[in-house]
Scaffold this motif. Structure first.
Motif, PDB file in Angstrom:
ATOM      1  N   SER A  61       0.862  -1.183   0.000  1.00  0.00           N
ATOM      2  CA  SER A  61       0.000   0.000   0.000  1.00  0.00           C
ATOM      3  C   SER A  61       0.888   1.219   0.000  1.00  0.00           C
ATOM      4  CB  SER A  61      -0.905   0.018   1.231  1.00  0.00           C
ATOM      5  OG  SER A  61      -1.584   1.243   1.313  1.00  0.00           O
ATOM      6  N   THR A  62       0.618   2.171  -0.858  1.00  0.00           N
ATOM      7  CA  THR A  62       1.477   3.347  -0.947  1.00  0.00           C
ATOM      8  C   THR A  62       0.837   4.583  -0.342  1.00  0.00           C
ATOM      9  OG1 THR A  62       0.608   3.765  -3.142  1.00  0.00           O
ATOM     10  CG2 THR A  62       2.665   2.526  -2.993  1.00  0.00           C
ATOM     11  N   SER A  63      -0.316   4.463   0.298  1.00  0.00           N
ATOM     12  CA  SER A  63      -0.923   5.596   0.990  1.00  0.00           C
ATOM     13  C   SER A  63      -1.736   5.093   2.163  1.00  0.00           C
ATOM     14  CB  SER A  63      -1.814   6.405   0.041  1.00  0.00           C
ATOM     15  OG  SER A  63      -2.861   5.598  -0.433  1.00  0.00           O
ATOM     16  N   LYS A  64      -2.062   6.022   3.049  1.00  0.00           N
ATOM     17  CA  LYS A  64      -2.807   5.652   4.241  1.00  0.00           C
ATOM     18  C   LYS A  64      -4.255   5.339   3.881  1.00  0.00           C
ATOM     19  CE  LYS A  64      -1.523   9.466   6.188  1.00  0.00           C
ATOM     20  NZ  LYS A  64      -1.379  10.562   7.172  1.00  0.00           N
ATOM     21  N   LEU A  70      -2.688  10.703  -3.812  1.00  0.00           N
ATOM     22  CA  LEU A  70      -1.830  10.360  -4.933  1.00  0.00           C
ATOM     23  C   LEU A  70      -1.564  11.583  -5.789  1.00  0.00           C
ATOM     24  CD1 LEU A  70      -0.491   7.841  -6.099  1.00  0.00           C
ATOM     25  CD2 LEU A  70      -2.386   7.689  -7.704  1.00  0.00           C
ATOM     26  N   PRO A  71      -0.292  11.909  -6.024  1.00  0.00           N
ATOM     27  CA  PRO A  71       0.028  13.086  -6.826  1.00  0.00           C
ATOM     28  C   PRO A  71      -0.589  13.006  -8.208  1.00  0.00           C
ATOM     29  CG  PRO A  71       1.964  12.234  -5.710  1.00  0.00           C
ATOM     30  CD  PRO A  71       0.889  11.226  -5.533  1.00  0.00           C
ATOM     31  N   PRO A  72      -0.922  14.131  -8.821  1.00  0.00           N
ATOM     32  CA  PRO A  72      -1.552  14.117 -10.142  1.00  0.00           C
ATOM     33  C   PRO A  72      -0.684  13.509 -11.216  1.00  0.00           C
ATOM     34  CG  PRO A  72      -0.902  16.346  -9.479  1.00  0.00           C
ATOM     35  CD  PRO A  72      -0.758  15.481  -8.290  1.00  0.00           C
ATOM     36  N   ASN A  73       0.631  13.569 -11.093  1.00  0.00           N
ATOM     37  CA  ASN A  73       1.521  13.008 -12.096  1.00  0.00           C
ATOM     38  C   ASN A  73       2.001  11.608 -11.742  1.00  0.00           C
ATOM     39  OD1 ASN A  73       1.403  15.227 -13.770  1.00  0.00           O
ATOM     40  ND2 ASN A  73       3.080  16.275 -12.735  1.00  0.00           N
ATOM     41  N   GLU A 551       4.066   7.674   8.271  1.00  0.00           N
ATOM     42  CA  GLU A 551       2.813   7.205   7.686  1.00  0.00           C
ATOM     43  C   GLU A 551       1.596   7.789   8.380  1.00  0.00           C
ATOM     44  OE1 GLU A 551       2.658   3.062   5.496  1.00  0.00           O
ATOM     45  OE2 GLU A 551       3.058   2.837   7.631  1.00  0.00           O
ATOM     46  N   GLN A 552       1.754   8.186   9.613  1.00  0.00           N
ATOM     47  CA  GLN A 552       0.634   8.741  10.364  1.00  0.00           C
ATOM     48  C   GLN A 552       0.311  10.162   9.923  1.00  0.00           C
ATOM     49  OE1 GLN A 552       1.607   8.384  14.540  1.00  0.00           O
ATOM     50  NE2 GLN A 552       2.418   6.312  14.274  1.00  0.00           N
ATOM     51  N   ARG A 553       1.241  10.814   9.216  1.00  0.00           N
ATOM     52  CA  ARG A 553       1.048  12.233   8.899  1.00  0.00           C
ATOM     53  C   ARG A 553       1.192  12.568   7.418  1.00  0.00           C
ATOM     54  NH1 ARG A 553       4.364  15.741  10.474  1.00  0.00           N
ATOM     55  NH2 ARG A 553       6.188  14.432  10.827  1.00  0.00           N
ATOM     56  N   CYS A 554       1.883  11.743   6.656  1.00  0.00           N
ATOM     57  CA  CYS A 554       2.093  12.086   5.248  1.00  0.00           C
ATOM     58  C   CYS A 554       2.238  10.827   4.401  1.00  0.00           C
ATOM     59  CB  CYS A 554       3.307  12.999   5.081  1.00  0.00           C
ATOM     60  SG  CYS A 554       4.829  12.415   5.873  1.00  0.00           S
ATOM     61  N   ASP A 555       2.227  11.014   3.099  1.00  0.00           N
ATOM     62  CA  ASP A 555       2.302   9.913   2.149  1.00  0.00           C
ATOM     63  C   ASP A 555       3.758   9.543   1.913  1.00  0.00           C
ATOM     64  OD1 ASP A 555       2.172   8.240  -0.135  1.00  0.00           O
ATOM     65  OD2 ASP A 555       0.273   9.166  -0.717  1.00  0.00           O
ATOM     66  N   ILE A 556       4.090   8.265   2.035  1.00  0.00           N
ATOM     67  CA  ILE A 556       5.491   7.873   1.855  1.00  0.00           C
ATOM     68  C   ILE A 556       5.941   8.042   0.411  1.00  0.00           C
ATOM     69  CG2 ILE A 556       5.470   6.321   3.823  1.00  0.00           C
ATOM     70  CD1 ILE A 556       5.396   3.978   1.873  1.00  0.00           C
ATOM     71  N   VAL A 557       5.016   8.114  -0.544  1.00  0.00           N
ATOM     72  CA  VAL A 557       5.405   8.413  -1.923  1.00  0.00           C
ATOM     73  C   VAL A 557       6.071   9.777  -1.993  1.00  0.00           C
ATOM     74  CG1 VAL A 557       4.590   8.805  -4.282  1.00  0.00           C
ATOM     75  CG2 VAL A 557       3.607   6.955  -2.925  1.00  0.00           C
ATOM     76  N   ILE A 581       6.856  -2.156   6.097  1.00  0.00           N
ATOM     77  CA  ILE A 581       7.362  -0.916   5.509  1.00  0.00           C
ATOM     78  C   ILE A 581       8.189  -1.209   4.265  1.00  0.00           C
ATOM     79  CG2 ILE A 581       8.965   1.004   5.875  1.00  0.00           C
ATOM     80  CD1 ILE A 581       6.293   1.414   7.245  1.00  0.00           C
ATOM     81  N   LEU A 582       9.069  -2.201   4.333  1.00  0.00           N
ATOM     82  CA  LEU A 582       9.931  -2.512   3.198  1.00  0.00           C
ATOM     83  C   LEU A 582       9.118  -2.936   1.983  1.00  0.00           C
ATOM     84  CD1 LEU A 582      12.876  -4.431   4.936  1.00  0.00           C
ATOM     85  CD2 LEU A 582      12.538  -1.973   4.631  1.00  0.00           C
ATOM     86  N   SER A 583       8.027  -3.649   2.207  1.00  0.00           N
ATOM     87  CA  SER A 583       7.196  -4.098   1.093  1.00  0.00           C
ATOM     88  C   SER A 583       6.467  -2.935   0.432  1.00  0.00           C
ATOM     89  CB  SER A 583       6.183  -5.133   1.571  1.00  0.00           C
ATOM     90  OG  SER A 583       5.229  -4.558   2.442  1.00  0.00           O
ATOM     91  N   LYS A 584       6.266  -1.857   1.153  1.00  0.00           N
ATOM     92  CA  LYS A 584       5.655  -0.666   0.565  1.00  0.00           C
ATOM     93  C   LYS A 584       6.673   0.150  -0.220  1.00  0.00           C
ATOM     94  CE  LYS A 584       2.165  -0.225   4.228  1.00  0.00           C
ATOM     95  NZ  LYS A 584       1.630   0.634   5.304  1.00  0.00           N
ATOM     96  N   LEU A 585       7.888   0.219   0.304  1.00  0.00           N
ATOM     97  CA  LEU A 585       8.914   1.034  -0.349  1.00  0.00           C
ATOM     98  C   LEU A 585       9.452   0.384  -1.613  1.00  0.00           C
ATOM     99  CD1 LEU A 585      10.970   2.238   2.762  1.00  0.00           C
ATOM    100  CD2 LEU A 585       9.492   3.636   1.310  1.00  0.00           C
ATOM    101  N   GLY A 586       9.569  -0.949  -1.613  1.00  0.00           N
ATOM    102  CA  GLY A 586      10.171  -1.652  -2.747  1.00  0.00           C
ATOM    103  C   GLY A 586       9.578  -1.299  -4.087  1.00  0.00           C
ATOM    104  N   PRO A 587       8.257  -1.413  -4.276  1.00  0.00           N
ATOM    105  CA  PRO A 587       7.670  -1.090  -5.575  1.00  0.00           C
ATOM    106  C   PRO A 587       7.855   0.362  -5.984  1.00  0.00           C
ATOM    107  CG  PRO A 587       6.147  -2.393  -4.243  1.00  0.00           C
ATOM    108  CD  PRO A 587       7.273  -2.000  -3.343  1.00  0.00           C
ATOM    109  N   ILE A 588       7.799   1.280  -5.022  1.00  0.00           N
ATOM    110  CA  ILE A 588       7.963   2.698  -5.355  1.00  0.00           C
ATOM    111  C   ILE A 588       9.369   2.950  -5.891  1.00  0.00           C
ATOM    112  CG2 ILE A 588       7.763   5.060  -4.512  1.00  0.00           C
ATOM    113  CD1 ILE A 588       6.103   3.983  -2.169  1.00  0.00           C
ATOM    114  N   LEU A 589      10.367   2.424  -5.188  1.00  0.00           N
ATOM    115  CA  LEU A 589      11.751   2.615  -5.616  1.00  0.00           C
ATOM    116  C   LEU A 589      12.016   1.927  -6.952  1.00  0.00           C
ATOM    117  CD1 LEU A 589      13.508   2.043  -2.168  1.00  0.00           C
ATOM    118  CD2 LEU A 589      13.139   4.229  -3.313  1.00  0.00           C
TER     119      LEU A 589
END
Length: 616
Positions: A61-64, A70-73, A551-557, A581-589
């Motif tokens: 999951s990339t957002s809370k 999710l950013p527009p771009n 994650e409690q305050r902002c989007d990790i993306v 956490i690592l499973s969320k970061l992996g796809p983004i990176l």
């Protein structure tokens, strides 16, 4: 066929066929999932690591929850093929769903290759009612995060290795000739072919910065560079040659300057591999702790110390430790014209009211003058003043708090231990790195926690980080610990030719005074905002259990986009965190075309590439 089927059901043979069909489906699913688990693994150099239990595998999951950030771009495409998303070799997360893809866009004008979101918010700056107090050089973060990736400068290449980089950098990496022309008679920086060369000159360094450093210690031998004096702040640092040459004396200097008309001076410093940050003494406190620096230096730093009744000097008093020095080299020290003498007289009045004493004053062979003040080590002077002006500040909660805080009109009280005595000076370097910091409480549990933390990081760096993460440490110079704690990570790396910016997030325990007591540098920051540095200025970013707070305050993306902005191509991100956490970061990176590997189910290592998206 219809008659045969009808006869078949009349003969009641369908239970057998149904059972056979279910069996075929089960075998097919088994073969499919086995094949998929082998082809969709995405980061592990340790193929002997056991797989996660399927029932415990976290979902990507990339957002809370319940949050549309999710950013527009940046768009999610759930139909994307997995092999396009993630690199191979992911033994440890074979059961994690990662069917996500991002559509990254390249930033376009007015966002440039050197864009700093919280310092280049031109709309906010334009709307300011006043600029008298350098408000336009302070942080003005945009309401939305950066939703695109910054381009690379034309001809950008990996930085010149340290220590050669102290004296020369690639011109194409920081292609700004204005300072070369503006300071050509002072030998700050010279263009030489493909390089920018730094001869070690400066406005006050007529005979070179190495001579100037020796002149300071000769003027006041008690300074003892690299032994008594270890942690220094250089205000208005120029291209940071002062801090760069002090490294030879085991002194770590936080070089500080605003983003102003002296084009890219802090970017020059960081490209050289010298510690530096963008900041200004305007209307807000510097993001450093009380009583942190051993010595503060200003060589023609263009700060009006007597402004607003002396508020800039009160701020220096706040961040200078008891018994610490302020070395000031400027024309009011050694010139007799009316303007300079007016400034000098104002300094005399303010420093006297602050109980600072002049402990040395001299001129060098070139005629440059220097005065050195010392902050008191006892509160007795404050009580003896004829007027209680400025007054002592009231301590509210005992915690250092300088994030978005206004400059004070009062003097910060001297720190005391539990017996009421002024805190002592740290042990001489290098003993202060491993000894009990003066600002650490004497509580047995706190002491035990500190020394256990130091031991743990020493073992982790030795057993895992040094060789086990496939990091080419010879290519690493500028390091940032995004959640520094007691700075155990930085302390364990002390023998390597690197420096570490120890960042203490604003929403965790405040340990920055302890970090600076240890002889290391750092600052406060909120990782839901952009950091005060130019793009491509760090070789390695380290994060230990930080993202659970974010994650409690902002989007990790958004945080990953900021990491991508700060990190140099071929630089590393090391995340020590939970598998969730690592499973969320992996796809983004991976979507950024970074190489991503997982080690021991605890450490994610991402390496940034030179890839940039092309807008069509």
């Amino acid at each position: 066929m219809a008659i045969l089927a009808e006869n078949f059901f009349k003969e009641k043979k369908y239970p057998f066929i149904l059972t056979l069909l279910v069996l075929v489906i089960c075998v097919t699913l088994f073969l499919f999932t086995t094949s998929t688990s082998k082809s969709s693994v995405f980061y592990s150099d340790f193929n002997d690591q056991p797989p996660l239990n399927t029932s415990q595998a976290p979902q990507v999951s990339t957002s809370k929850p319940n949050q549309q950030k999710l950013p527009p771009n940046v768009t999610h495409d759930v139909s994307a093929e997995k092999e396009q998303l993630l690199p191979q070799k992911v033994e440890a997360l074979r059961n994690v769903s990662v069917d996500v893809r991002f559509n990254w866009k390249l930033c376009e004008d007015p966002v440039t290759v050197d864009y700093i979101p919280c310092l280049d918010n031109f709309e906010a700056i334009k709307a300011l009612k006043s600029r008298r107090h350098m408000e336009h050089r302070e942080r003005h973060c945009p309401e939305t995060s950066l939703h695109c990736l910054l381009p690379l400068p034309n001809g950008y290449k990996g930085p010149v290795p340290w220590p050669k980089s102290r004296d020369m950098i690639w011109y194409n990496n920081v292609p700004y000739p204005k300072l070369v022309e503006y300071k050509k008679d002072q030998h700050w920086v010279v263009k030489s072919g493909k390089y920018l060369v730094f001869p070690g000159g400066g406005t006050q360094f007529k005979d070179g910065v190495d001579h100037y450093i020796e002149f300071i210690e000769k003027t006041l031998p008690a300074i003892q560079w690299g032994k008594h004096t270890r942690v220094v702040l250089d205000v208005g640092c120029g291209v940071a040659s002062f801090g760069g040459y002090l490294l030879d004396k085991n002194v770590i200097t936080m070089s500080l300057a605003p983003k102003d008309e002296h084009e890219a001076q802090i970017q020059f410093a960081l490209e050289r591999g010298i510690p530096a940050t963008l900041s200004v003494i305007g209307t807000q406190k510097l993001t450093f702790p009380d009583n942190g620096f051993d010595l503060i230096h200003c060589a023609r730093c263009r700060v009006h110390w007597d402004a607003d009744g002396g508020k800039p000097l009160y701020e220096l008093n706040r961040i200078l430790r008891p018994g610490g020095f302020f070395a000031w080299s400027a024309t009011p020290v050694y010139r007799d014209d009316e303007r300079d003498q007016k400034v000098w007289n104002a300094m005399v009045a303010i420093t006297k009211a602050m109980c600072w004493k002049v402990v040395a004053k001299a001129r060098d062979s070139s005629g440059i003058g220097l005065v050195i003040y010392r902050k008191p080590t006892s509160s007795s002077c404050y009580k003896k003043r004829e007027e209680n002006n400025p007054p002592l500040c009231e301590i509210k909660d005992g915690k250092n708090s300088s994030w978005y805080a206004r400059l004070s009109s009062c003097l910060t009280p001297l720190p005391v231990d539990q017996k009421g005595k002024t805190q002592s000076w740290p042990m001489p370097w290098p003993k202060r790195l491993t000894s009990k910091p003066p600002s650490l409480l004497t509580d047995a549990d706190d002491n035990d926690k500190f020394f256990k933390d130091s031991k743990r990081w020493s073992e982790l760096v030795s057993d895992v980080y040094a060789d086990g993460l496939s990091i080419n440490w010879s290519s690493v110079r500028n390091v940032m610990d995004m959640n520094a704690g007691y700075a155990g990570f930085a302390a364990a790396l002390i023998d390597l030719p690197i420096w570490v910016m120890n960042v203490v997030p604003i929403d965790v325990a405040d340990t920055l005074s302890i970090i600076m007591d240890r002889g290391l540098i750092g600052m406060y920051h909120d990782w839901c905002e952009s950091f005060n540095t130019y793009p491509r200025t760090y070789d390695l970013l380290h994060s230990g259990f930080l993202f659970k707070y974010l994650e409690q305050r902002c989007d990790i993306v958004d945080v990953v986009v900021e990491i991508d902005r700060i990190l140099r191509p071929n630089g590393y991100l090391v995340v020590h965190d939970s598998m969730e956490i690592l499973s969320k970061l992996g796809p983004i990176l991976s979507s950024l075309h970074w190489s991503v590997t997982l080690h021991q189910n605890q450490f994610l290592v991402g390496r940034k590439s030179f890839w940039r998206p092309t807008n069509s």
